[in-house]
Design a protein around this motif. Sequence first.
Motif, mmCIF file in Angstrom:
data_model
loop_
_atom_site.group_PDB
_atom_site.id
_atom_site.type_symbol
_atom_site.label_atom_id
_atom_site.label_comp_id
_atom_site.label_asym_id
_atom_site.label_seq_id
_atom_site.Cartn_x
_atom_site.Cartn_y
_atom_site.Cartn_z
ATOM 1 N N CYS A 207 0.854 -1.182 0.000
ATOM 2 C CA CYS A 207 0.000 0.000 0.000
ATOM 3 C C CYS A 207 0.891 1.233 0.000
ATOM 4 C CB CYS A 207 -0.905 0.023 1.229
ATOM 5 S SG CYS A 207 -1.967 1.474 1.361
ATOM 6 N N LEU A 208 0.771 2.051 -1.035
ATOM 7 C CA LEU A 208 1.547 3.293 -1.132
ATOM 8 C C LEU A 208 0.746 4.454 -0.553
ATOM 9 C CD1 LEU A 208 3.387 1.588 -2.949
ATOM 10 C CD2 LEU A 208 3.573 3.554 -4.475
ATOM 11 N N LEU A 209 1.372 5.173 0.352
ATOM 12 C CA LEU A 209 0.789 6.361 0.955
ATOM 13 C C LEU A 209 1.641 7.564 0.580
ATOM 14 C CD1 LEU A 209 0.220 4.966 4.562
ATOM 15 C CD2 LEU A 209 -1.534 5.251 2.804
ATOM 16 N N HIS A 210 1.004 8.719 0.490
ATOM 17 C CA HIS A 210 1.730 9.948 0.215
ATOM 18 C C HIS A 210 1.579 10.887 1.398
ATOM 19 C CE1 HIS A 210 3.248 13.557 -1.701
ATOM 20 N NE2 HIS A 210 3.620 12.834 -2.751
ATOM 21 N N TYR A 211 2.671 11.470 1.823
ATOM 22 C CA TYR A 211 2.689 12.370 2.978
ATOM 23 C C TYR A 211 1.661 13.492 2.824
ATOM 24 C CZ TYR A 211 5.000 15.156 6.677
ATOM 25 O OH TYR A 211 5.300 15.869 7.813
ATOM 26 N N GLN A 212 1.570 14.061 1.622
ATOM 27 C CA GLN A 212 0.641 15.164 1.416
ATOM 28 C C GLN A 212 -0.808 14.711 1.556
ATOM 29 O OE1 GLN A 212 1.567 18.418 1.010
ATOM 30 N NE2 GLN A 212 -0.617 18.842 1.301
ATOM 31 N N GLU A 213 -1.114 13.502 1.099
ATOM 32 C CA GLU A 213 -2.474 12.994 1.233
ATOM 33 C C GLU A 213 -2.816 12.729 2.692
ATOM 34 O OE1 GLU A 213 -2.382 9.662 -1.380
ATOM 35 O OE2 GLU A 213 -2.758 10.872 -3.172
ATOM 36 N N LEU A 214 -1.837 12.313 3.480
ATOM 37 C CA LEU A 214 -2.060 12.159 4.916
ATOM 38 C C LEU A 214 -2.366 13.509 5.555
ATOM 39 C CD1 LEU A 214 0.796 9.620 5.747
ATOM 40 C CD2 LEU A 214 -1.651 9.179 6.004
ATOM 41 N N ARG A 215 -1.672 14.528 5.127
ATOM 42 C CA ARG A 215 -1.936 15.866 5.664
ATOM 43 C C ARG A 215 -3.311 16.382 5.237
ATOM 44 N NH1 ARG A 215 1.297 19.340 7.892
ATOM 45 N NH2 ARG A 215 0.207 21.046 6.835
ATOM 46 N N ASP A 216 -3.675 16.130 3.989
ATOM 47 C CA ASP A 216 -4.915 16.668 3.449
ATOM 48 C C ASP A 216 -6.151 15.949 3.975
ATOM 49 O OD1 ASP A 216 -3.427 18.456 1.974
ATOM 50 O OD2 ASP A 216 -3.543 17.304 0.110
ATOM 51 N N ASP A 217 -6.028 14.645 4.227
ATOM 52 C CA ASP A 217 -7.200 13.842 4.609
ATOM 53 C C ASP A 217 -6.764 12.713 5.536
ATOM 54 O OD1 ASP A 217 -9.678 12.610 4.802
ATOM 55 O OD2 ASP A 217 -9.593 11.735 2.783
ATOM 56 N N LEU A 218 -6.400 13.071 6.759
ATOM 57 C CA LEU A 218 -5.915 12.062 7.701
ATOM 58 C C LEU A 218 -6.983 11.019 7.979
ATOM 59 C CD1 LEU A 218 -3.711 11.042 9.597
ATOM 60 C CD2 LEU A 218 -4.560 12.633 11.336
ATOM 61 N N ASP A 219 -8.201 11.431 8.190
ATOM 62 C CA ASP A 219 -9.298 10.499 8.455
ATOM 63 C C ASP A 219 -9.429 9.487 7.318
ATOM 64 O OD1 ASP A 219 -12.133 9.503 8.208
ATOM 65 O OD2 ASP A 219 -12.374 10.625 10.068
ATOM 66 N N GLY A 220 -9.515 9.980 6.088
ATOM 67 C CA GLY A 220 -9.701 9.091 4.950
ATOM 68 C C GLY A 220 -8.526 8.156 4.725
ATOM 69 N N GLN A 221 -7.304 8.671 4.905
ATOM 70 C CA GLN A 221 -6.123 7.833 4.706
ATOM 71 C C GLN A 221 -5.984 6.790 5.811
ATOM 72 O OE1 GLN A 221 -3.877 7.881 1.916
ATOM 73 N NE2 GLN A 221 -5.722 8.927 1.210
ATOM 74 N N MET A 222 -6.378 7.138 7.032
ATOM 75 C CA MET A 222 -6.358 6.147 8.103
ATOM 76 C C MET A 222 -7.371 5.037 7.839
ATOM 77 S SD MET A 222 -5.730 8.434 11.570
ATOM 78 C CE MET A 222 -6.038 7.026 12.656
ATOM 79 N N ARG A 223 -8.532 5.390 7.308
ATOM 80 C CA ARG A 223 -9.505 4.361 6.941
ATOM 81 C C ARG A 223 -8.956 3.474 5.822
ATOM 82 N NH1 ARG A 223 -14.555 5.065 9.159
ATOM 83 N NH2 ARG A 223 -14.914 7.092 10.159
ATOM 84 N N ARG A 224 -8.251 4.079 4.914
ATOM 85 C CA ARG A 224 -7.641 3.302 3.825
ATOM 86 C C ARG A 224 -6.616 2.316 4.380
ATOM 87 N NH1 ARG A 224 -3.202 5.490 0.034
ATOM 88 N NH2 ARG A 224 -2.938 3.765 -1.436
ATOM 89 N N VAL A 225 -5.801 2.759 5.329
ATOM 90 C CA VAL A 225 -4.809 1.867 5.945
ATOM 91 C C VAL A 225 -5.502 0.738 6.703
ATOM 92 C CG1 VAL A 225 -2.979 1.720 7.675
ATOM 93 C CG2 VAL A 225 -3.017 3.642 6.072
ATOM 94 N N ALA A 226 -6.551 1.080 7.460
ATOM 95 C CA ALA A 226 -7.278 0.060 8.211
ATOM 96 C C ALA A 226 -7.850 -1.000 7.279
ATOM 97 C CB ALA A 226 -8.389 0.707 9.029
#
Length: 312
Positions: A207-226
Amino acid sequence: MAARGRTHTVGVGMIKGPERVYRSFFLDSTRWDDYEPRPGDIVVCTPPKAGTTWTQRIVSVLVFGDVGLPGPLGEVSPWLDGTFTPRGEVLRLLGAQRHRRFLKSHLPLDGLPFHSEVSYLVVARDPRDTAMSAHHHARGLNWLADLPPHGPPGTAAQPRVPEDAREFWRAYFTRGAFPWETNGWPYNSPTAHALSWWEWRREPNVCLLHYQELRDDLDGQMRRVAAFLGLAVDERRWPELVRACTFGRMRSERRRLLAGGVSGSALASFEFFHKGRNGQWREVAAEAELALYRAAVEPLPADLRDWLTRSA
């Protein structure tokens, strides 16, 4: 110096073995030779200063379903290829853990064993921002340059980095710490790291994550990781878990998160999280510096380059 052509036996569940050896003042890829994977293991894999500790904290609240930790983050989520903790101590920590394990690594894929039963969370960041963060971090650790080498036998001591950010930028984008890398000094290359994983990004355990996407949408990216990790989300606790992973909260709780155990209190007392924002390079990089950056990212495939360089 790190060597090429390493021989590694591909075992059960291993898709591919490491292709290079990375050994330096802060990194030793041969520590993975003793790694015995468990099904469900998670590897948080980033180049330095691309959101490693942030992602470890995100994984911690998802694995435990709580903002609390059973110990310092550096022990709960050990850095296997780091040279700052004795090799045997890291392996003992991993062997004793009974929760779902999540490890830290700064290695590109060509320095790691790649197992089908292990999940790899790979985080990337705009190299212009990693350069700024790496300068702050390395400059804060310049005092280590006066100490004897602590890396693997035969490696040099930690280098002293320039105080001037522009001078550091020029070194960062024109020098590599390993013969096959052309940028990232004194650490490993953020572009080589991203490229190594980009080619495997469609594997079901990557799973590739981008630092900027974590900053922009932490809630959504955390759900994606889960979802990627197959971890259930307790909606009643969810807002609390997300708040625990904000930069402000992590900075305020850095002593509780980082201090103690084999990692000591050094990271907690150091301004480890710094500012956590992107775009600071605009205050430093003139056209001459930006030309060096563009030359460093030019060899990347266009789609990777566009994805990687989405700095705010």
